[in-house]
Enzyme design. Structure first.
Site, short mmCIF file in Angstrom:
data_model
loop_
_atom_site.label_atom_id
_atom_site.label_comp_id
_atom_site.label_asym_id
_atom_site.label_seq_id
_atom_site.Cartn_x
_atom_site.Cartn_y
_atom_site.Cartn_z
N SER A 167 0.74 -1.23 -0.03
CA SER A 167 -0.09 0.02 0.22
C SER A 167 0.85 1.20 -0.01
O SER A 167 1.59 1.29 -0.86
CB SER A 167 -0.95 0.12 1.35
OG SER A 167 -1.66 0.85 1.07
N HIS A 370 -7.34 -5.22 -0.28
CA HIS A 370 -6.49 -4.47 0.05
C HIS A 370 -5.59 -4.87 1.41
O HIS A 370 -4.49 -4.54 1.56
CB HIS A 370 -6.87 -2.98 0.26
CG HIS A 370 -5.58 -2.04 0.39
ND1 HIS A 370 -5.08 -1.71 -1.01
CD2 HIS A 370 -5.08 -1.27 1.06
CE1 HIS A 370 -4.20 -0.86 -0.74
NE2 HIS A 370 -4.04 -0.62 0.54
#
Ligand SMILES: *[C@@H]1O[C@H](CO)[C@@H](O)[C@H](O)[C@H]1NC(C)=O
Ligand SMILES: *[C@@H]1O[C@H](CO)[C@@H](O)[C@H](O)[C@H]1NC(C)=O
Ligand SMILES: *[C@@H]1O[C@H](CO)[C@@H](O)[C@H](O)[C@H]1NC(C)=O
Length: 395
Positions: A167, A370
């Site tokens: 990320s 995610h």
């Protein structure tokens, strides 16, 4: 919708969740913050860890963990926003840090300024000095990464290292490559898991969060708070109080984690959620969160927007964009179909802007969201082989 969400969180926290939570229904170690640190978790799975302090050019003190291996093959792991090194060891022996160590790599796990391990500075006090929190991912890329990378290269004697970021742990490498191009040569390859750069196509909750950041910013301005979701902040404590309750899986997993990251209950089972809650979130600056929201709102990968102060700071009324053509390091992009934050559309935008993409892969797990790249129960099956393949190719 945003207000509804805030209302839901508050109502649940204050009435439902807490009242259901009698003494024997809470994870006590979460509430009392008696959670194991990186070194302790790694030891439980038989890995020896060394701890180092790295001081940046602007005097922040960062904690760097090292699991010694073949010094000619150093790999640096970098966590995402409001996260820490723990993220790469939380799954024990099926964590990335453990897998890379077993494969013989010299594993280094970093911490950017502001989180649980890197809430230190040579002369600023994070509890008293607001200047401590005057940073975003820009400074993490511009100061924290070079200090961390140079420290590792110095310790190992290697000329370059490989890296894996999750990320925002990738965003900072893009900032580094664009602002200090000489560092491109010190990175053999960066494997970007759930890469974050453009946020033009956020879905559902993430898009709401980005559009409500200016509201959050206003509230923070009233209270004078600069730390965002830190362990001892009100929001951090409220989160632990709610999600540290054994009856909160439904609300916390579905209402918070899956709503934001994409839903994949099989990969984050109810037994594992408390482990996550004990280690995440763990703090950053409000400025970092605002900078991320600016990227989403303006649909431009730019430096921080200081508004009326831009002219003084940048000699331009708008903040300059990061020049991705200068990011000449090899980049491997590993993305997920079910990722609501790093959407395939945005990863493709990034792929088209970067000059040296050596791999672009949509992970072969349909619900890959995610979080699965760091916390997924089976990530060692569907993700780690892809990571090792790229590492072998370029180190
Ligand atoms: C982690 O825990 C060990 C054992 O209690 C301690 O020696 C070490 O200093 C801790 N490290 C950090 C970074 O908190
Ligand atoms: C993790 O450890 C368990 C128990 O020792 C073992 O059964 C399992 O195969 C290990 N998994 C990996 C990926 O090494
Ligand atoms: C500021 O920008 C103007 C117009 O682009 C340029 O002419 C000038 O040299 C710049 N000043 C500095 C100090 O960089």
């Amino acid at each position: 919708m945003t207000h509804e969400f805030v209302f839901l969180v508050l109502t649940c926290a204050i009435s439902g969740c807490l009242s259901q939570c009698s003494q024997n229904n809470v994870y006590k170690d979460i509430l009392e913050k008696k959670t194991l640190n990186f070194t302790q978790i790694a030891r439980q799975v038989g890995l020896a860890v060394e701890e180092y302090d790295v001081t940046t050019q602007d005097a922040y003190i960062l904690k760097l963990f090292h699991i010694p291996g073949d010094r000619t093959r150093p790999v640096l792991l970098m966590h995402g926003i409001i996260d820490s090194a723990d993220t790469f060891i939380l799954r024990g022996n099926t964590s990335l840090a453990a897998a890379l160590s077993r494969a013989g790599y010299d594993v280094w796990v970093g911490n950017t300024r502001g989180n649980r391990y890197s809430r230190r500075h040579v002369y600023l006090n994070p509890d008293d000095d607001v200047e401590f929190w005057d940073f975003s991912f820009h400074e993490q890329g511009f100061y924290d990464l070079p200090a961390t990378i140079d420290f590792i290269l110095d310790q190992t004697g290697a000329a370059a290292l490989s890296a894996v970021g999750h990320s925002q742990g990738n965003t900072i490498f893009l900032v580094l490559g664009a602002t200090k191009p000489e560092y491109n040569e010190k990175i053999k390859v960066i494997i970007a898991l759930s890469p974050i750069c453009f946020l033009n196509n956020l879905k559902n909750a993430p898009s709401l969060i980005v559009s409500s950041m200016s509201f959050v910013d206003q509230i923070f301005k009233i209270t004078g708070q600069e730390e965002f979701l830190g362990d001892d902040t009100l929001a951090g404590r409220l989160f632990r109080a709610v999600c540290g309750c054994k009856k909160s899986y439904g609300f916390c997993a579905h209402g918070i984690f899956f709503a934001i990251a994409g839903s994949d209950p099989e990969e984050m089972e109810s037994d594992f959620l408390p482990t996550v809650v004990a280690h995440y979130p763990t703090g950053t600056s409000k400025k970092n969160a605002v900078h991320v929201s600016q990227i989403g709102l303006k649909k431009k990968f730019s430096t921080y927007d200081y508004e009326w102060r831009n002219m003084d700071i940048y000699n331009s009324t708008t903040p300059p964009e990061y020049d991705l053509s200068k990011v000449t390091m090899r980049v491997a992009l590993l993305a997920g179909r079910n990722d609501q934050i790093s959407t395939l559309k945005d990863v493709e935008l990034l792929k088209n802007k970067l000059p040296n993409v050596v791999e672009y892969k949509v992970i072969n797990h349909k619900k890959f969201n995610h979080m699965d790249a760091v916390w997924g129960r089976n990530m060692y099956k569907y993700l780690f082989p892809e990571i090792l393949k790229v590492l072998v190719m370029f180190s």
